[in-house]
Scaffold this motif. Structure first.
Motif, PDB file in Angstrom:
ATOM      1  N   GLY A 135      -8.793  -4.022  16.517  1.00 19.68           N
ATOM      2  CA  GLY A 135      -9.853  -3.807  17.502  1.00 19.68           C
ATOM      3  C   GLY A 135     -10.719  -5.031  17.761  1.00 19.68           C
ATOM      4  N   THR A 136     -10.145  -6.206  17.783  1.00 16.56           N
ATOM      5  CA  THR A 136     -10.941  -7.417  18.001  1.00 16.56           C
ATOM      6  C   THR A 136     -11.084  -7.751  19.488  1.00 16.56           C
ATOM      7  OG1 THR A 136      -9.034  -8.899  17.801  1.00 16.56           O
ATOM      8  CG2 THR A 136     -10.234  -8.374  15.765  1.00 16.56           C
ATOM      9  N   TYR A 137     -11.057  -6.754  20.339  1.00 16.82           N
ATOM     10  CA  TYR A 137     -11.052  -6.972  21.780  1.00 16.82           C
ATOM     11  C   TYR A 137     -12.259  -7.769  22.277  1.00 16.82           C
ATOM     12  CZ  TYR A 137      -7.250  -3.633  21.661  1.00 16.82           C
ATOM     13  OH  TYR A 137      -6.072  -3.004  21.377  1.00 16.82           O
ATOM     14  N   SER A 138     -13.437  -7.558  21.733  1.00 12.71           N
ATOM     15  CA  SER A 138     -14.600  -8.316  22.210  1.00 12.71           C
ATOM     16  C   SER A 138     -14.456  -9.796  21.866  1.00 12.71           C
ATOM     17  CB  SER A 138     -15.906  -7.748  21.642  1.00 12.71           C
ATOM     18  OG  SER A 138     -15.899  -7.820  20.223  1.00 12.71           O
ATOM     19  N   ARG A 139     -13.899 -10.106  20.698  1.00 14.61           N
ATOM     20  CA  ARG A 139     -13.679 -11.513  20.346  1.00 14.61           C
ATOM     21  C   ARG A 139     -12.535 -12.104  21.160  1.00 14.61           C
ATOM     22  NH1 ARG A 139     -14.549 -10.074  14.402  1.00 14.61           N
ATOM     23  NH2 ARG A 139     -12.325 -10.420  14.203  1.00 14.61           N
ATOM     24  N   ILE A 140     -11.545 -11.284  21.494  1.00 15.72           N
ATOM     25  CA  ILE A 140     -10.445 -11.745  22.352  1.00 15.72           C
ATOM     26  C   ILE A 140     -11.013 -12.142  23.713  1.00 15.72           C
ATOM     27  CG2 ILE A 140      -8.406 -10.960  23.632  1.00 15.72           C
ATOM     28  CD1 ILE A 140      -7.715  -9.296  21.056  1.00 15.72           C
ATOM     29  N   ARG A 141     -11.853 -11.292  24.288  1.00 13.97           N
ATOM     30  CA  ARG A 141     -12.475 -11.605  25.584  1.00 13.97           C
ATOM     31  C   ARG A 141     -13.293 -12.889  25.467  1.00 13.97           C
ATOM     32  NH1 ARG A 141     -15.403  -7.074  27.214  1.00 13.97           N
ATOM     33  NH2 ARG A 141     -13.672  -6.410  28.491  1.00 13.97           N
ATOM     34  N   GLU A 142     -14.072 -13.022  24.413  1.00 15.71           N
ATOM     35  CA  GLU A 142     -14.886 -14.225  24.204  1.00 15.71           C
ATOM     36  C   GLU A 142     -13.999 -15.472  24.129  1.00 15.71           C
ATOM     37  OE1 GLU A 142     -17.762 -16.116  20.714  1.00 15.71           O
ATOM     38  OE2 GLU A 142     -17.111 -14.035  20.559  1.00 15.71           O
ATOM     39  N   ALA A 143     -12.887 -15.383  23.415  1.00 15.59           N
ATOM     40  CA  ALA A 143     -11.990 -16.535  23.271  1.00 15.59           C
ATOM     41  C   ALA A 143     -11.347 -16.900  24.602  1.00 15.59           C
ATOM     42  CB  ALA A 143     -10.917 -16.240  22.219  1.00 15.59           C
ATOM     43  N   ILE A 144     -10.945 -15.911  25.385  1.00 17.79           N
ATOM     44  CA  ILE A 144     -10.335 -16.199  26.691  1.00 17.79           C
ATOM     45  C   ILE A 144     -11.351 -16.886  27.594  1.00 17.79           C
ATOM     46  CG2 ILE A 144      -9.354 -15.167  28.778  1.00 17.79           C
ATOM     47  CD1 ILE A 144      -8.084 -13.037  26.892  1.00 17.79           C
ATOM     48  N   LYS A 145     -12.580 -16.411  27.580  1.00 14.68           N
ATOM     49  CA  LYS A 145     -13.622 -17.047  28.400  1.00 14.68           C
ATOM     50  C   LYS A 145     -13.888 -18.471  27.915  1.00 14.68           C
ATOM     51  CE  LYS A 145     -15.957 -13.002  30.149  1.00 14.68           C
ATOM     52  NZ  LYS A 145     -17.224 -12.313  30.309  1.00 14.68           N
ATOM     53  N   LYS A 146     -13.896 -18.678  26.606  1.00 17.95           N
ATOM     54  CA  LYS A 146     -14.111 -20.018  26.067  1.00 17.95           C
ATOM     55  C   LYS A 146     -12.981 -20.949  26.500  1.00 17.95           C
ATOM     56  CE  LYS A 146     -14.827 -22.571  21.821  1.00 17.95           C
ATOM     57  NZ  LYS A 146     -16.187 -22.799  21.418  1.00 17.95           N
ATOM     58  N   ALA A 147     -11.751 -20.479  26.433  1.00 18.97           N
ATOM     59  CA  ALA A 147     -10.611 -21.302  26.848  1.00 18.97           C
ATOM     60  C   ALA A 147     -10.677 -21.593  28.342  1.00 18.97           C
ATOM     61  CB  ALA A 147      -9.301 -20.610  26.493  1.00 18.97           C
ATOM     62  N   SER A 148     -11.154 -20.637  29.132  1.00 16.11           N
ATOM     63  CA  SER A 148     -11.210 -20.849  30.583  1.00 16.11           C
ATOM     64  C   SER A 148     -12.236 -21.912  30.953  1.00 16.11           C
ATOM     65  CB  SER A 148     -11.497 -19.540  31.323  1.00 16.11           C
ATOM     66  OG  SER A 148     -12.843 -19.147  31.182  1.00 16.11           O
TER      67      SER A 148
END
Length: 169
Positions: A135-148
Motif C-alpha cells: 500500500g505505498t501508493y502515496s509514496r509512489i505518487r510522490e516519486a513519480i512527481k519527483k521524477a517528472s
C-alpha cells in the motif's frame, strides 16, 4: 523447437522456446532475468511490467513469438550503466519500497507514463494499475512527481550511486 531473437536490455539474445511461451518465462527461466516478477500470470497485478519497443507490457501474457526482432526492456535495463533512471532515483529518494516485490513493475509503469506524459496529473498517475500489497501508493505518487520534475526520462544518478532495484527474486 523454434528460436526467437530480440534485443533484451540493449543486448541481442536468441532463445529456443515454444511460440506461445509467455515472455515472462523466457526472461526468468531461460535468460535468468529476475526483475520482472510473477504475480498473477494473467496481466492483472502487473508485477511483471516491462517495455516492448518502449511501450508498457505485461510479459506474463505476451508470447515470445510476438517479441521476435523487437526490443524488450526490463528493470535491469532501465538504468544507463551506473546512472539510474530518474524514476529509480525518485523511488530511492522517496523511500517507496517496503517488501519490494512489485516495485520493478511499478517503476517500469511509471517510466512508460513519463515517456508519454512528462508532467502527469494525479488522475493520470492513478491510472497505473499495478498492485502493491504494502500500500505505498502515496509514496509512489510522490516519486513519480519527483521524477517528472527532473524530466522523468533517461538516467539521473551519478556514477557509483546505482543500487539494486530489481526486488526479491
Amino acid at each position: 523447437m523454434p528460436s526467437y531473437s530480440f534485443v533484451l536490455n540493449g543486448r541481442r539474445v536468441t532463445v529456443e522456446a515454444p511460440a506461445d511461451m509467455p515472455l515472462l518465462w523466457v526472461l526468468r527461466d531461460l535468460l535468468d532475468v529476475t526483475g520482472p516478477k510473477y504475480g498473477c500470470g494473467v496481466g492483472v497485478c502487473r508485477a511483471c511490467t516491462s517495455h516492448l519497443d518502449g511501450a508498457e507490457i505485461q510479459p506474463c501474457v505476451v508470447p515470445v513469438a510476438d517479441c521476435a526482432d523487437r526490443e524488450v526492456t526490463t528493470i535491469e535495463g532501465l538504468a544507463d550503466g551506473d546512472r539510474l533512471h530518474p524514476v529509480q532515483q525518485a523511488w530511492l529518494d522517496c523511500d517507496v519500497s517496503q517488501c519490494g516485490f512489485c516495485q520493478p513493475g511499478q517503476i517500469m509503469a511509471a517510466a512508460a507514463l513519463l515517456e508519454k506524459t512528462a508532467h502527469p496529473t494525479d488522475a493520470e498517475i492513478d491510472r497505473i494499475e499495478n498492485v502493491c500489497r504494502c500500500g505505498t501508493y502515496s509514496r509512489i505518487r510522490e516519486a513519480i512527481k519527483k521524477a517528472s520534475v527532473h524530466g522523468g526520462r533517461g538516467p539521473s544518478a551519478q556514477a557509483g550511486e546505482r543500487q539494486d532495484l530489481s526486488g526479491p527474486e
